[in-house]
Design a protein around this motif. Structure first.
Motif, mmCIF file in Angstrom:
data_model
loop_
_atom_site.group_PDB
_atom_site.id
_atom_site.type_symbol
_atom_site.label_atom_id
_atom_site.label_comp_id
_atom_site.label_asym_id
_atom_site.label_seq_id
_atom_site.Cartn_x
_atom_site.Cartn_y
_atom_site.Cartn_z
ATOM 1 N N SER A 44 0.825 -1.228 0.066
ATOM 2 C CA SER A 44 0.066 0.053 -0.249
ATOM 3 C C SER A 44 1.058 1.002 -0.121
ATOM 4 O O SER A 44 2.139 1.157 0.157
ATOM 5 N N ALA A 45 0.144 2.310 -0.153
ATOM 6 C CA ALA A 45 0.947 3.631 0.093
ATOM 7 C C ALA A 45 1.732 3.662 1.390
ATOM 8 O O ALA A 45 0.932 3.422 2.497
ATOM 9 N N THR A 50 -2.279 8.081 1.275
ATOM 10 C CA THR A 50 -3.587 8.398 0.593
ATOM 11 C C THR A 50 -4.538 9.110 1.047
ATOM 12 O O THR A 50 -5.152 10.078 0.232
ATOM 13 N N GLU A 77 0.881 4.112 -4.193
ATOM 14 C CA GLU A 77 1.387 2.743 -4.120
ATOM 15 C C GLU A 77 2.722 2.852 -4.861
ATOM 16 O O GLU A 77 3.550 1.762 -4.973
ATOM 17 N N PHE A 139 -4.031 -1.981 -4.786
ATOM 18 C CA PHE A 139 -5.004 -1.132 -4.960
ATOM 19 C C PHE A 139 -5.453 -0.445 -6.349
ATOM 20 O O PHE A 139 -6.472 0.188 -6.617
ATOM 21 N N ARG A 153 -11.235 2.056 -1.048
ATOM 22 C CA ARG A 153 -10.359 2.151 -0.008
ATOM 23 C C ARG A 153 -9.629 0.844 0.596
ATOM 24 O O ARG A 153 -10.772 0.113 0.623
ATOM 25 N N GLY A 154 -8.569 0.555 0.904
ATOM 26 C CA GLY A 154 -8.151 -0.520 1.404
ATOM 27 C C GLY A 154 -8.174 -1.504 0.277
ATOM 28 O O GLY A 154 -7.630 -2.806 0.710
ATOM 29 N N GLY A 155 -7.951 -1.386 -0.949
ATOM 30 C CA GLY A 155 -8.142 -2.155 -2.065
ATOM 31 C C GLY A 155 -6.756 -2.924 -2.273
ATOM 32 O O GLY A 155 -6.858 -3.874 -3.249
ATOM 33 N N SER A 156 -5.821 -2.730 -1.669
ATOM 34 C CA SER A 156 -4.410 -3.469 -1.766
ATOM 35 C C SER A 156 -4.612 -4.994 -0.990
ATOM 36 O O SER A 156 -4.054 -5.750 -1.611
ATOM 37 N N ASP A 157 -5.696 -4.953 -0.177
ATOM 38 C CA ASP A 157 -5.875 -6.289 0.271
ATOM 39 C C ASP A 157 -6.566 -7.180 -0.759
ATOM 40 O O ASP A 157 -6.348 -8.359 -0.884
#
Ligand code: ASP
Ligand code: MG
Length: 407
Positions: A44-45, A50, A77, A139, A153-157
């Motif tokens: 993530s960033a 973010t 990112e 993300f 939001r939280g899209g790296s998961d």
């Protein structure tokens, strides 16, 4: 050396908040590579980047175009992946960083909340084969028009889970700054316990009710494709929490976790005429105005007039109030009341399905604390209550104790 298998590791913003943390992540990743694993790392960033970028955009334009937001936020990112690659190089291993576009994460065209359509893993596989640690910007993806998109939001998961699925990874690890999933927020109840294993359904419920450990959408995808997830800390070697399909517990646990959410607001539309079409009108106007509604309660009417209350994200309450005031006369409604001073407390557990009386017990525990319940909503594995914000900590503590979560 024979490969041990493939591991996808995702490091959240707090694990890469500064150069020292990035070096720590690099060491961790290198450790796995040296043991013989192929490693794909999603990052993530850095820290709060973010949020800072969103703030920056709002200073320029309070209604920025979603396409440009994606262009802006995806840069966060891109910084992390390059820095992590450099940190790994410094340790003498080979690593290569990629944007979503470069590794073929193809999404639909809905900017800021794009859905992944497919992932073309050719490039990743090629780089793994040549001995690289592959680092992927979380993300983000690219849509069918070749524009950059982000996954919410939280899209790296989600990036990590989707890659684990597509690459048939042996393990998918989500690293954060806590040791795993807890029975409740340890900042509120220091007696909160780390949960060893939790089901997708429970985790999904906890994520959508306010536990901020993982993006809810990523758990939906993990559940759909049966990707086991290990949530653990980047700062400790301890095992964390496994999120899996089914948990075999020696003794049935009724409540697995307690969540709280202070980011909701309640709006009440009073004295509505009790006739067909009224609720339809309210919620159609809200949805067309882009406000997503959470809990809804309508009273039984004795007088041909009724009240409807609903909750929304607090950030959306000015917009929702504006819409309600606009349609008030058309609806023939009385007053519109706004209450930002609320919180949601919820109990979650698959064991509830087979145990009667859980709701009654929850309400009794709250009553014993002299806490008034303003709204109630249930699913088959959760019960939520809206209460006054200042009572939420007492509520969490009492529920945690009485449902036996300290054990
Ligand atoms: N950086 C993005 C966010 O803060 C994605 C992520 O952290 O997973 O929402
Ligand atoms: Mg983040």
């Amino acid at each position: 050396m024979m490969g041990k298998g493939l591991i996808v590791q995702k490091f959240g913003g707090s694990s890469v908040a500064n150069p020292e943390r990035i070096q720590n992540v690099a060491k961790r990743v290198v450790g796995y590579k040296k043991q013989g694993y192929d490693v794909v790392v999603v990052v993530s960033a850095l820290g709060d980047t973010t949020d800072e970028l969103i703030e920056l955009a709002n200073q320029i334009n309070t209604e920025p175009s979603e396409r440009e937001m994606d262009m802006l936020l995806s840069t966060g990112e891109q910084i992390s992946v390059a820095l992590l690659a450099m940190a790994i190089h410094k340790l003498g291993l080979e690593a290569i960083s990629f944007t979503g576009l470069q590794v073929g994460i193809l999404t639909d065209t809905s900017h800021t909340r794009a859905r992944i359509l497919k992932i073309d893993t050719v490039r990743i596989k090629k780089e793994l084969k040549s001995g690289n640690i592959v680092i992927v910007a979380g993300f983000q993806g690219v849509n069918t028009n070749h524009d950059i998109t982000t996954l919410g939001r939280g899209g790296s998961d989600l990036t990590a889970v989707a890659l684990a699925k597509e690459l048939k990874a042996d393990e998918c690890e989500i690293y954060t700054d806590v040791e795993g999933i807890y029975t409740t927020d340890p900042r509120i109840e220091p007696k909160a316990k780390k949960i060893k294993e939790i089901t997708y359904d429970e985790m999904l419920e906890m994520a959508s009710l306010g536990a901020q450990v993982m993006q809810a959408r990523s758990i939906e995808v993990a559940k759909k494709f049966d990707v086991p997830i290990h949530v653990r800390s980047s700062l400790s070697p301890n095992t964390g929490t496994m999120i899996i399909r089914e948990v075999k517990r020696m003794e049935e646990v009724v409540v697995s976790g307690i969540t709280l959410n202070k980011n909701e607001a309640k709006i009440t539309v009073c004295d509505l005429p009790d006739k067909p079409g009224v609720a339809a009108k309210i919620f159609k106007e809200l949805s067309e105005g882009g406000v997503s509604v959470d809990m809804i309660v309508q009273n039984v009417s004795h007088t041909r007039k009724t009240d409807i209350s609903f909750t929304i994200a607090k950030t959306e309450s000015p917009r929702a109030m504006k819409i309600m005031k606009k349609v008030k006369d058309e609806l023939g409604a009385g007053e519109i009341l706004q209450d930002d001073d609320i919180a949601r407390v919820a109990i979650v557990g698959v064991g509830m399905k087979s145990h009667p009386g859980v709701a009654a017990k929850m309400f009794e525990i709250l009553a014993n604390q002299k806490i008034n319940i303003e709204m109630i909503s249930t699913s088959d594995i959760s019960i939520s209550c809206i209460i006054k914000k200042k009572t939420v900590e007492a509520a969490v503590k009492a529920l945690h104790l009485e449902f036996g979560l300290e054990k």
